[in-house]
Scaffold this motif. Structure first.
Motif, PDB file in Angstrom:
ATOM      1  N   ARG A  96      22.510 -12.679  69.559  1.00 14.62           N
ATOM      2  CA  ARG A  96      22.890 -13.607  68.488  1.00 14.62           C
ATOM      3  C   ARG A  96      22.546 -13.040  67.119  1.00 14.62           C
ATOM      4  O   ARG A  96      23.333 -13.167  66.166  1.00 14.62           O
ATOM      5  CB  ARG A  96      22.194 -14.961  68.695  1.00 14.62           C
ATOM      6  CG  ARG A  96      22.739 -15.753  69.875  1.00 14.62           C
ATOM      7  CD  ARG A  96      22.226 -17.186  69.848  1.00 14.62           C
ATOM      8  NE  ARG A  96      20.787 -17.235  70.087  1.00 14.62           N
ATOM      9  CZ  ARG A  96      20.243 -17.391  71.290  1.00 14.62           C
ATOM     10  NH1 ARG A  96      21.009 -17.481  72.376  1.00 14.62           N
ATOM     11  NH2 ARG A  96      18.930 -17.472  71.432  1.00 14.62           N
ATOM     12  N   ALA A  97      21.374 -12.422  67.013  1.00 16.11           N
ATOM     13  CA  ALA A  97      20.972 -11.819  65.740  1.00 16.11           C
ATOM     14  C   ALA A  97      21.906 -10.677  65.346  1.00 16.11           C
ATOM     15  O   ALA A  97      22.274 -10.528  64.172  1.00 16.11           O
ATOM     16  CB  ALA A  97      19.528 -11.315  65.826  1.00 16.11           C
ATOM     17  N   GLU A  98      22.319  -9.881  66.333  1.00 19.63           N
ATOM     18  CA  GLU A  98      23.235  -8.772  66.057  1.00 19.63           C
ATOM     19  C   GLU A  98      24.604  -9.285  65.615  1.00 19.63           C
ATOM     20  O   GLU A  98      25.223  -8.736  64.692  1.00 19.63           O
ATOM     21  CB  GLU A  98      23.381  -7.905  67.301  1.00 19.63           C
ATOM     22  CG  GLU A  98      24.311  -6.712  67.126  1.00 19.63           C
ATOM     23  CD  GLU A  98      23.845  -5.749  66.055  1.00 19.63           C
ATOM     24  OE1 GLU A  98      24.709  -5.096  65.435  1.00 19.63           O
ATOM     25  OE2 GLU A  98      22.623  -5.653  65.818  1.00 19.63           O
ATOM     26  N   ARG A 153      15.222 -13.260  75.600  1.00 12.65           N
ATOM     27  CA  ARG A 153      14.998 -12.289  74.526  1.00 12.65           C
ATOM     28  C   ARG A 153      16.275 -11.513  74.222  1.00 12.65           C
ATOM     29  O   ARG A 153      16.638 -11.312  73.053  1.00 12.65           O
ATOM     30  CB  ARG A 153      13.878 -11.325  74.922  1.00 12.65           C
ATOM     31  CG  ARG A 153      13.470 -10.337  73.820  1.00 12.65           C
ATOM     32  CD  ARG A 153      12.482  -9.312  74.335  1.00 12.65           C
ATOM     33  NE  ARG A 153      13.073  -8.463  75.357  1.00 12.65           N
ATOM     34  CZ  ARG A 153      13.883  -7.434  75.095  1.00 12.65           C
ATOM     35  NH1 ARG A 153      14.195  -7.127  73.845  1.00 12.65           N
ATOM     36  NH2 ARG A 153      14.377  -6.708  76.084  1.00 12.65           N
ATOM     37  N   ARG A 154      16.982 -11.097  75.266  1.00 13.59           N
ATOM     38  CA  ARG A 154      18.224 -10.353  75.070  1.00 13.59           C
ATOM     39  C   ARG A 154      19.293 -11.229  74.411  1.00 13.59           C
ATOM     40  O   ARG A 154      20.067 -10.770  73.575  1.00 13.59           O
ATOM     41  CB  ARG A 154      18.726  -9.829  76.414  1.00 13.59           C
ATOM     42  CG  ARG A 154      17.861  -8.724  77.007  1.00 13.59           C
ATOM     43  CD  ARG A 154      18.384  -8.299  78.366  1.00 13.59           C
ATOM     44  NE  ARG A 154      17.583  -7.230  78.944  1.00 13.59           N
ATOM     45  CZ  ARG A 154      17.761  -6.735  80.166  1.00 13.59           C
ATOM     46  NH1 ARG A 154      18.742  -7.231  80.930  1.00 13.59           N
ATOM     47  NH2 ARG A 154      16.989  -5.768  80.618  1.00 13.59           N
ATOM     48  N   GLN A 180      18.747 -13.728  72.339  1.00 11.53           N
ATOM     49  CA  GLN A 180      18.381 -13.857  70.932  1.00 11.53           C
ATOM     50  C   GLN A 180      18.764 -12.609  70.146  1.00 11.53           C
ATOM     51  O   GLN A 180      19.254 -12.696  69.019  1.00 11.53           O
ATOM     52  CB  GLN A 180      16.884 -14.129  70.808  1.00 11.53           C
ATOM     53  CG  GLN A 180      16.455 -15.509  71.275  1.00 11.53           C
ATOM     54  CD  GLN A 180      14.967 -15.734  71.150  1.00 11.53           C
ATOM     55  OE1 GLN A 180      14.213 -14.820  70.828  1.00 11.53           O
ATOM     56  NE2 GLN A 180      14.538 -16.964  71.426  1.00 11.53           N
ATOM     57  N   GLU A 181      18.533 -11.449  70.729  1.00 11.59           N
ATOM     58  CA  GLU A 181      18.906 -10.193  70.066  1.00 11.59           C
ATOM     59  C   GLU A 181      20.426 -10.119  69.878  1.00 11.59           C
ATOM     60  O   GLU A 181      20.905  -9.656  68.829  1.00 11.59           O
ATOM     61  CB  GLU A 181      18.415  -9.001  70.882  1.00 11.59           C
ATOM     62  CG  GLU A 181      16.905  -8.791  70.823  1.00 11.59           C
ATOM     63  CD  GLU A 181      16.499  -7.542  71.590  1.00 11.59           C
ATOM     64  OE1 GLU A 181      17.380  -6.952  72.280  1.00 11.59           O
ATOM     65  OE2 GLU A 181      15.322  -7.158  71.497  1.00 11.59           O
ATOM     66  N   GLU A 195      25.168 -12.113  64.051  1.00 12.25           N
ATOM     67  CA  GLU A 195      25.009 -12.629  62.690  1.00 12.25           C
ATOM     68  C   GLU A 195      24.969 -11.493  61.679  1.00 12.25           C
ATOM     69  O   GLU A 195      25.559 -11.582  60.604  1.00 12.25           O
ATOM     70  CB  GLU A 195      23.743 -13.470  62.595  1.00 12.25           C
ATOM     71  CG  GLU A 195      23.439 -14.050  61.215  1.00 12.25           C
ATOM     72  CD  GLU A 195      24.492 -15.036  60.743  1.00 12.25           C
ATOM     73  OE1 GLU A 195      24.454 -15.405  59.556  1.00 12.25           O
ATOM     74  OE2 GLU A 195      25.357 -15.442  61.556  1.00 12.25           O
ATOM     75  N   ARG A 196      24.270 -10.406  62.024  1.00 15.02           N
ATOM     76  CA  ARG A 196      24.241  -9.233  61.134  1.00 15.02           C
ATOM     77  C   ARG A 196      25.644  -8.661  60.950  1.00 15.02           C
ATOM     78  O   ARG A 196      26.037  -8.280  59.838  1.00 15.02           O
ATOM     79  CB  ARG A 196      23.290  -8.173  61.681  1.00 15.02           C
ATOM     80  CG  ARG A 196      21.811  -8.501  61.511  1.00 15.02           C
ATOM     81  CD  ARG A 196      20.942  -7.291  61.796  1.00 15.02           C
ATOM     82  NE  ARG A 196      20.987  -6.907  63.203  1.00 15.02           N
ATOM     83  CZ  ARG A 196      20.158  -7.358  64.134  1.00 15.02           C
ATOM     84  NH1 ARG A 196      19.213  -8.235  63.794  1.00 15.02           N
ATOM     85  NH2 ARG A 196      20.247  -6.959  65.381  1.00 15.02           N
ATOM     86  N   ARG A 224      28.455 -10.333  61.216  1.00 17.39           N
ATOM     87  CA  ARG A 224      29.237 -11.288  60.409  1.00 17.39           C
ATOM     88  C   ARG A 224      28.925 -11.134  58.928  1.00 17.39           C
ATOM     89  O   ARG A 224      29.837 -11.077  58.093  1.00 17.39           O
ATOM     90  CB  ARG A 224      28.932 -12.711  60.854  1.00 17.39           C
ATOM     91  CG  ARG A 224      29.793 -13.776  60.182  1.00 17.39           C
ATOM     92  CD  ARG A 224      29.363 -15.167  60.612  1.00 17.39           C
ATOM     93  NE  ARG A 224      28.093 -15.515  60.011  1.00 17.39           N
ATOM     94  CZ  ARG A 224      27.963 -16.040  58.791  1.00 17.39           C
ATOM     95  NH1 ARG A 224      29.041 -16.267  58.047  1.00 17.39           N
ATOM     96  NH2 ARG A 224      26.775 -16.343  58.310  1.00 17.39           N
TER      97      ARG A 224
END
Length: 310
Positions: free
Chosen positions: A61-63, A55-56, A58-59, A65-66, A68
């Protein structure tokens, strides 16, 4: 009789004798011991700790991407602000710029290409011009080619690969011994190969290969505005010929002018009036069918006829 009694007695002894149970030698497993079955069918449960780690991740990676996307948006916003505050007027592929220069004056424009790809910058006129193209403060014109006279007569022609959205500064001035001159500055983009058979767009050139097995290239153009248009072919070292057909089927090129050589070198330049909404057919082929090479054709507009500029 005696024999029967002895047999009966023996049977009574046999069935009345005590019996003893025989049990296998089995050892009870120790408390908490586990014996996994052999083979590849073992299923291990993901622990809560492992789930939390995923879960961490994934968070994270999402951060990333945001961040970028935010950086891309920041750069684009900065480019738009810089473009809005640009000190030089813009030039576009849809229409050439007309201007006059005296002595050591120069004319400077900014250009922001809409597509990444090859672009051609060209001057037209009866004076000797010089051209520089800058990107991030550095000239992208090859050494000695600012006054290369690769256009018509002493005019300039530069063929450069540009990136979409970047800022390019184009500067035109007179050769040192020239006192005065009026000229056109035109820029055109080259359509990618996958759009070769799409209709022509104003300011976008088609690049194609001509050889004895493919003697001509045909394309179509439908103007959005009624007016005068410049139809031009260009080649590195070949002599092209051009025909322009009206929607009613007849040629709009005067007799003997299909190979008029009014463009760069032995290339063609026609000036014709087109009506909005009507589709015109343009055909380009080589003067000598034994030759082969790349050629371009494009349509552009200007406030002055490039052929008869004085």
């Amino acid at each position: 009789m005696k024999t029967k009694l002895m047999a009966a007695a023996a049977l009574m002894i046999l069935f009345n004798a005590p019996t003893y149970a025989i049990t296998p030698d089995v050892t009870d497993p120790a408390s908490g011991a586990f014996s996994a079955p052999s083979g590849d069918d073992v299923v291990l449960d993901i622990t809560e700790e492992r789930k939390e780690e995923e879960r961490r991740a994934q968070e994270a990676r999402a951060e990333a991407e945001r961040a970028r996307l935010a950086e891309i948006a920041r750069i684009e916003r900065k480019k738009r602000e810089a473009r809005a505050n640009d000190i030089y007027p813009e030039i576009y592929v849809t229409e050439a710029e007309l201007f006059s220069l005296y002595d050591d004056e120069h004319k400077t424009y900014s250009f922001y290409p809409k597509t990444s790809g090859w672009h051609l910058f060209q001057t037209y006129g009866f004076t000797d011009t010089v051209m520089e193209i800058y990107h991030n403060g550095e000239s992208i014109v090859n050494a000695g080619k600012s006054d290369g006279d690769d256009g018509i007569d002493a005019n300039e022609l530069q063929h450069k690969y540009l990136e979409a959205g970047e800022r390019y500064v184009v500067q035109v001035y007179l050769e040192y011994w020239t006192v005065h001159g009026s000229m056109l500055l035109n820029v055109r983009a080259e359509d990618p190969l996958e759009k070769l058979y799409d209709p022509l767009k104003l300011g976008y050139a088609k690049k194609f290969w001509l050889d004895p097995n493919r003697s001509h290239f045909t394309t179509k153009f439908t103007p959005g505005v009624t007016g005068w248009y410049n139809i031009e072919s260009f080649s590195d070292d070949e002599d092209t010929v051009m025909e322009i057909y009206h929607p009613n089927g007849y040629s709009m090129v005067a007799a003997g002018e299909s190979d008029g050589d009014r463009g760069v070198g032995d290339e063609e330049l026609q000036v014709k009036k087109f009506e909005a909404g009507k589709t015109y057919t343009i055909q380009v082929y080589l003067q000598d069918s034994d030759d082969e090479g790349f050629a371009w054709v494009h349509v552009w507009r200007s406030r002055r006829e490039p052929i008869n500029m004085s």
